[in-house]
Write an enzyme that holds these catalytic residues in place. Sequence first.
Site, mmCIF file in Angstrom:
data_model
loop_
_atom_site.group_PDB
_atom_site.id
_atom_site.type_symbol
_atom_site.label_atom_id
_atom_site.label_comp_id
_atom_site.label_asym_id
_atom_site.label_seq_id
_atom_site.Cartn_x
_atom_site.Cartn_y
_atom_site.Cartn_z
ATOM 1 N NE ARG A 242 -3.615 -2.086 2.851
ATOM 2 C CZ ARG A 242 -3.368 -3.241 3.503
ATOM 3 N NH1 ARG A 242 -2.174 -3.441 4.042
ATOM 4 N NH2 ARG A 242 -4.306 -4.156 3.612
ATOM 5 C CE1 TYR B 218 -7.042 -6.146 -5.662
ATOM 6 C CE2 TYR B 218 -7.238 -7.572 -3.758
ATOM 7 C CZ TYR B 218 -6.980 -6.335 -4.304
ATOM 8 O OH TYR B 218 -6.670 -5.280 -3.487
ATOM 9 N NE ARG C 158 -3.332 -3.387 -1.142
ATOM 10 C CZ ARG C 158 -2.843 -4.237 -0.254
ATOM 11 N NH1 ARG C 158 -1.547 -4.486 -0.224
ATOM 12 N NH2 ARG C 158 -3.635 -4.850 0.613
ATOM 13 C CG HIS D 83 -6.439 -8.446 1.851
ATOM 14 N ND1 HIS D 83 -6.718 -8.828 0.561
ATOM 15 C CD2 HIS D 83 -6.249 -7.102 1.803
ATOM 16 C CE1 HIS D 83 -6.700 -7.769 -0.235
ATOM 17 N NE2 HIS D 83 -6.425 -6.711 0.503
ATOM 18 C CG HIS E 133 -5.827 0.867 -3.678
ATOM 19 N ND1 HIS E 133 -5.067 0.460 -2.607
ATOM 20 C CD2 HIS E 133 -7.011 0.214 -3.573
ATOM 21 C CE1 HIS E 133 -5.769 -0.391 -1.868
ATOM 22 N NE2 HIS E 133 -6.945 -0.553 -2.435
ATOM 23 C CE LYS F 18 -7.734 -1.172 5.789
ATOM 24 N NZ LYS F 18 -8.509 -1.387 4.567
#
Length: 281
Positions: A138, A266, A234, A257, A231, A165
């Site tokens: 990110r 995706y 990514r 994630h 993004h 994250k």
Amino acid sequence: MGWAETVETFLAGLHSPRTQARYRAALSEFAAWYEQAFAEKPDPALLTDLEVRDYVAHLQAVRRLSPSSIHLRLAALRGLLKSLGRTLRVRGPRMQKPPVRSLSARELGRLLAAAEGEGWIEKRNVALLALMAKAGLRVGEVIALERTDMELNARSGWALVRSGKGNKARRVPLNAEVRRALQEYLACRPDFPTQRLFVSRTGAPLSARDVQRLVGALARRARLEGKVTPHVLRHTFATRLLERGADIATVAAILGHESIAATSRYLHPSEARLAEAVEGV
């Protein structure tokens, strides 16, 4: 109190003129459909979930409205009944998220080519792009990297992402192309008094906005269509991994994630992939 009076009383209690106008149009549409379907005006005190489900089916099958348009009409009906102390137990169609955009191999190649150059700034830009498009970091993770977070060997490499994250750290593998870009950048990076890996011409750490502007400028230089953001890079990495047969759990771990459901965005096939799938069937 009849339909028209109930609607006017409900709308008068709304503060937003825009919401009033949209709900008025939606409720008028519903009343017209109801009269045509049942040969009488709707009675808000007696309106049933079954009737509203029939209306939703009509909006989907006959009018072919989008999920968001149907949800707007349901919100108007739900608000109207709520003003009478009633509850509408009808769910609208599931909102579909648009497919995640990713760059083709040609587009990504052009973007990287647009960043190339002999100066340390150009080397920095290539390394930045490589970490996002070929390692899946990110933008916030990239700008937080420090020089000591890089582990670059001849046959392997890792980036320690400390500010992922949810403040969860992870180690991200780096392929040969990313390692080479980083090594070339580090070899000519000025010795600024900061441990941050990516810095500006003055030695200040780059911000997320700096990187966003840089990616946009390079995309325009590469003459790429549409908006290209960090993004998107990514997304490109994740899509290419899945297309090459990586399992979704592995991709989720690399991307950081917490849920595999986030990675499933995706999984959409490209048009080229669809065409390849039916070739020779």
